[in-house]
Scaffold this active site. Structure first.
Site, PDB file in Angstrom:
ATOM      1  N   GLN A   6      -5.030  -1.777   9.241  1.00  0.00           N
ATOM      2  CA  GLN A   6      -4.861  -3.094   8.629  1.00  0.00           C
ATOM      3  C   GLN A   6      -5.493  -4.178   9.509  1.00  0.00           C
ATOM      4  O   GLN A   6      -5.176  -4.292  10.689  1.00  0.00           O
ATOM      5  CB  GLN A   6      -3.357  -3.375   8.431  1.00  0.00           C
TER       6      GLN A   6
ATOM      7  N   ASP B 150     -11.493   2.202   3.385  1.00  0.00           N
ATOM      8  CA  ASP B 150     -11.797   0.783   3.186  1.00  0.00           C
ATOM      9  C   ASP B 150     -13.304   0.571   2.999  1.00  0.00           C
ATOM     10  O   ASP B 150     -13.738  -0.515   2.631  1.00  0.00           O
ATOM     11  CB  ASP B 150     -11.345  -0.027   4.421  1.00  0.00           C
TER      12      ASP B 150
ATOM     13  N   LYS C 284       0.841  -1.202   0.000  1.00  0.00           N
ATOM     14  CA  LYS C 284       0.000   0.000   0.000  1.00  0.00           C
ATOM     15  C   LYS C 284       0.878   1.254   0.000  1.00  0.00           C
ATOM     16  O   LYS C 284       0.596   2.229  -0.691  1.00  0.00           O
ATOM     17  CB  LYS C 284      -0.955  -0.020   1.208  1.00  0.00           C
TER      18      LYS C 284
END
Ligand code: NDP
Length: 284
Positions: A96, A119, A52
């Site tokens: 994460q 997300d 990322k």
């Protein structure tokens, strides 16, 4: 022989577009920033975070990495989330997952500002996806939509079967296909006659988490087959939910693993971060 959908090539195109838009924003004095938070030492999570960060560099975003120790408390993590919520340089916040067991994913995600939840896991964003009024797309399902689009396949009116009903893949995937007027069936571990149901699909999306479960008996001749699965086979090699070798001559289009859906997920994360920056700066 089916046509192989090249996720790397499609994701590279998406990132090129994002890079150009990011450069144009920069000329107007607007910078785009993504904060990535990782707690603990999970090796797979570390790889994802590294990828990322690399993608941020590629498209011209500022990336801010916060690597916290395994024993971080909920209070400490929430404190960081609040700090990032308030930070103007940060357009997107990604925590994460999975978090270490003593931390509750839901509590943390619910505390990220919905407009920074790139997300698209916050209940507000999930609700918006449900009613079709969204700016953030859930990354993996959105990547799948781009891959389907790359084949030129029209979704409207087609039989679409999604195997898997998780909150991060199966359910939002079904919703995105429905928004595009697909006739959508969602399958799961209790589905009866799974093979027959899958064989109806013009577009089949497998998000099961079972190595090579989908063989050619599950697919219709000429179907678009998208493999979300990321598993290890008996030799420890990365593979999907679809038995690629078995299906590749029967499908019309098929994604490989690796090199299919995986690269798209990160590209769509970059897309959401750019969107967050544009919304904040009233550029869309
Ligand atoms: P989950 O384990 O949360 O969900 C799996 C789903 O598959 C469940 O709905 C389950 O049904 C269903 N299922 C399990 N066994 C069967 C079966 N025998 N027949 C039919 N349905 C079955 O997984 P995720 O959705 O999080 O992920 C799915 C896969 O996608 C994994 O391999 C994961 O690693 C991968 N993945 C890949 C990403 C990428 O970027 N490429 C991103 C996210 C995930 P039930 O609900 O009844 O239990």
């Amino acid at each position: 022989m089916s046509k192989i959908i090249d996720g790397k090539a499609v994701s590279a195109q998406v990132k090129e577009r994002i890079k150009a838009e990011t450069a144009a924003l920069k000329e107007q004095g607007i910078e785009v920033g993504l904060a990535v938070v990782i707690v603990g030492e999970d090796p797979a999570s570390k790889v994802y975070v590294r990828n990322k960060k690399r993608a941020c560099e590629e498209v011209g975003f500022n990336s801010y990495e916060y690597a916290l120790p395994e024993d971080t408390t909920e209070e400490q993590l929430l404190e960081l989330v609040q700090k990032l919520n308030a930070d103007d340089k940060v357009n997107g916040i990604l925590v994460q997952l999975p978090l270490p067991k003593h931390l509750d994913d839901k509590v943390i995600i619910n505390n990220i500002l919905p407009e920074k939840d790139v997300d698209a896991f916050h209940p507000v964003n999930v609700g918006k996806i449900m009613i079709g009024d969204y700016s953030f797309l859930p990354c993996t399902p959105a990547g799948v939509m781009e891959l389907i689009a790359s084949t030129g396949t029209e979704i409207a009116g087609k039989e679409c079967v999604v195997i898997g009903r998780s909150n991060i893949v199966g359910k939002p995937q079904a919703m995105l296909l429905l928004h595009r007027s697909g006739t959508v069936t969602i399958c799961h571990s209790k589905t009866e006659n799974l093979k027959e149901v899958c064989r109806r699909a013009d577009i089949l999306v497998a998000a099961v988490g079972r190595a090579k479960m989908i063989t050619k008996d599950y697919i219709k001749e000429g179907a678009v087959v998208i493999d979300v699965g990321m598993n290890r086979d008996e030799n420890g090699k990365l593979c999907g939910d679809v038995d690629f070798e078995d299906c590749k001559d029967k499908a019309g289009y098929i994604t490989p693993v690796p090199g299919g859906v995986g690269p798209m997920t990160i590209a769509m994360l970059m897309q959401n971060t750019l969107t967050a920056a544009k919304v904040k700066n009233k550029k869309m």
